[in-house]
Design an enzyme around this catalytic site. Structure first.
Site, mmCIF file in Angstrom:
data_model
loop_
_atom_site.group_PDB
_atom_site.id
_atom_site.type_symbol
_atom_site.label_atom_id
_atom_site.label_comp_id
_atom_site.label_asym_id
_atom_site.label_seq_id
_atom_site.Cartn_x
_atom_site.Cartn_y
_atom_site.Cartn_z
ATOM 1 N N TYR A 50 0.856 -1.189 0.000
ATOM 2 C CA TYR A 50 0.000 0.000 0.000
ATOM 3 C C TYR A 50 0.887 1.232 0.000
ATOM 4 O O TYR A 50 1.825 1.326 0.776
ATOM 5 C CB TYR A 50 -0.900 0.004 1.243
ATOM 6 C CG TYR A 50 -1.790 1.220 1.358
ATOM 7 C CD1 TYR A 50 -2.870 1.394 0.490
ATOM 8 C CD2 TYR A 50 -1.558 2.184 2.331
ATOM 9 C CE1 TYR A 50 -3.701 2.505 0.599
ATOM 10 C CE2 TYR A 50 -2.386 3.305 2.442
ATOM 11 C CZ TYR A 50 -3.450 3.458 1.571
ATOM 12 O OH TYR A 50 -4.275 4.556 1.674
ATOM 13 N N ASP A 145 9.319 2.890 -0.043
ATOM 14 C CA ASP A 145 8.241 3.520 0.710
ATOM 15 C C ASP A 145 8.456 3.178 2.180
ATOM 16 O O ASP A 145 8.152 2.066 2.616
ATOM 17 C CB ASP A 145 6.886 3.006 0.214
ATOM 18 C CG ASP A 145 5.719 3.626 0.980
ATOM 19 O OD1 ASP A 145 5.977 4.279 2.024
ATOM 20 O OD2 ASP A 145 4.577 3.453 0.558
ATOM 21 N N LYS A 173 3.858 9.407 8.681
ATOM 22 C CA LYS A 173 3.603 8.885 10.028
ATOM 23 C C LYS A 173 4.591 9.441 11.061
ATOM 24 O O LYS A 173 4.486 10.587 11.443
ATOM 25 C CB LYS A 173 3.548 7.353 9.975
ATOM 26 C CG LYS A 173 2.373 6.952 9.059
ATOM 27 C CD LYS A 173 2.060 5.498 8.945
ATOM 28 C CE LYS A 173 0.788 5.363 8.101
ATOM 29 N NZ LYS A 173 0.820 4.365 7.065
HETATM 30 C C1 PLP Z 1 0.152 4.838 5.592
HETATM 31 C C2 PLP Z 1 0.979 4.524 4.420
HETATM 32 C C3 PLP Z 1 0.978 5.365 3.277
HETATM 33 C C4 PLP Z 1 0.047 6.537 3.131
HETATM 34 O O1 PLP Z 1 0.302 7.535 4.059
HETATM 35 P P1 PLP Z 1 -0.888 8.573 4.409
HETATM 36 O O2 PLP Z 1 -0.215 9.566 5.310
HETATM 37 O O3 PLP Z 1 -1.957 7.775 5.071
HETATM 38 O O4 PLP Z 1 -1.346 9.183 3.127
HETATM 39 C C5 PLP Z 1 1.863 5.082 2.264
HETATM 40 N N1 PLP Z 1 2.689 4.024 2.334
HETATM 41 C C6 PLP Z 1 2.716 3.197 3.401
HETATM 42 C C7 PLP Z 1 3.678 2.064 3.432
HETATM 43 C C8 PLP Z 1 1.842 3.402 4.463
HETATM 44 O O5 PLP Z 1 1.851 2.544 5.492
#
Ligand code: PLP
Length: 333
Positions: A50, A145, A173
């Site tokens: 994701y 990511d 985060k």
């Molecule tokens: C949470 C998450 C996102 C998206 O971040 P948001 O601040 O919710 O837009 C992207 N990549 C990973 C791996 C995530 O866990």
């Protein structure tokens, strides 16, 4: 700026960094930058990973999209989705075949080094090395990511743990200390393609606002000065030991998978290395486990496909309580 300096000091692959407002913005901008830098359109992602909710990345995505059974979102044009090739994680042969067929058209490969939006599984030894070799040889931008793993698995995130040097990294985060922040950064020659130096547009009214930057800086400094990562590592190991022993005693097939402060319990006896394996978990059993734990005062993530996290507020007593509760619940499954 202080937070940028802190990020660069902690993550050696980041020569330049730009702040935005969420993880979604960070991955979206990193993809655009990779396309602008390479002059290519196609990107590769992995099933179950994701990367936020931008169109190009909502294809076979994990997290809530997977839990709700809609890993391919309505509203994403077919023409956009076609620019995203989706591969199984941990499959070097599929990777090699894709580079053989499309190598010179691939702008970027984006991945969670530790996929944790379809439960949690780890990269197999050699997989990341092969990915780094192929992307390097084909001039494809490798995007880590680290929105979830950044500053959680260690000062340099998952790339520090696994010794991978990506071209670009995305953060979110923890980097905002609870406020809305995202960031992406990496190789200077790539980052210099961003406006205003280069032709790849990216902007945001609230990007880098002082409130969010102060919260992020405080979070990273606290982590660094309190030996947080070693403490979390020890707590994670305690939890894993207790859960594995508890499941074994109750003869329940559980794959308890963890790294540092992240964990997940799959109710299956087969090893879990990718989304297909994860789908073999007995989700009815997971639901019973979740509710049993909740009844005993332990509130886990309510989906099989969300990872669990330990925080610096947790103590050995909390782990003990959790393991005792799990032992009791395993006996009822
Ligand atoms: C949470 C998450 C996102 C998206 O971040 P948001 O601040 O919710 O837009 C992207 N990549 C990973 C791996 C995530 O866990």
């Amino acid at each position: 700026m202080a937070l940028a300096r802190q990020v660069k000091a902690m993550v050696p692959s980041v020569e330049k960094v730009r702040f935005c407002n969420s993880g979604t913005e960070a991955t979206m901008a990193a993809i655009r930058l990779a396309r602008g830098f390479t002059g290519r359109d196609l990107i590769v992602k992995f099933a179950g990973c994701y990367h936020g909710h931008s169109d190009a990345l909502l294809v076979k995505a994990g997290s809530g999209a997977l839990t709700l059974g809609t890993p391919d979102s309505a509203g994403v044009p077919e023409a956009v989705a076609r620019q995203t090739l989706v591969l199984p994680f941990n499959d070097p042969e599929a990777l090699r075949a894709t580079f053989r067929d499309h190598g010179r058209s691939l702008a970027a490969v984006i991945l969670e080094l530790v996929p944790a939006n379809a439960g949690l599984y780890l990269p197999r030894p050699g997989f990341l090395e092969e990915l780094r070799r192929l992307t390097h040889d084909h001039g494809t931008v490798l995007i880590a990511d680290e929105v979830m793993t950044g500053f959680r698995l260690g000062p340099a995130g998952a790339q520090g743990v696994f010794g991978l040097t990506p071209d670009l990294s995305c953060f979110g985060k923890i980097i905002g200390g609870g406020l809305p922040v995202g960031a992406f950064g990496g190789r200077g020659d790539i980052m210099d393609r961003l406006a205003p130096l280069g032709p790849v547009y990216q902007a945001g009214t609230l990007s880098g606002n002082p409130l969010a930057m102060a919260a992020g800086l405080a979070a990273l400094e606290t982590l660094r000065t309190t030996d947080a990562w070693n403490r979390l590592e020890a707590l994670g190991a305690e939890l894993e030991q207790g859960m594995v022993a508890g499941a074994k005693a109750a003869r329940i097939p559980v794959r308890f998978q963890g790294i540092g402060s992240m964990f997940c319990a799959y109710f299956t006896d087969r090893p879990v290395w990718n989304l297909d394996d994860a789908m073999h978990s007995d989700r009815t059993r997971f639901a019973r486990f979740f509710h049993g734990m909740l009844d005993r005062g332990v509130y886990l993530a309510p989906s099989q496909f969300e990872a669990g996290f330990l925080s610096t507020a947790h103590t050995s007593d909390d782990i003990e309580t959790t393991v005792r509760a799990a032992e009791a619940v395993f006996a009822t499954l």
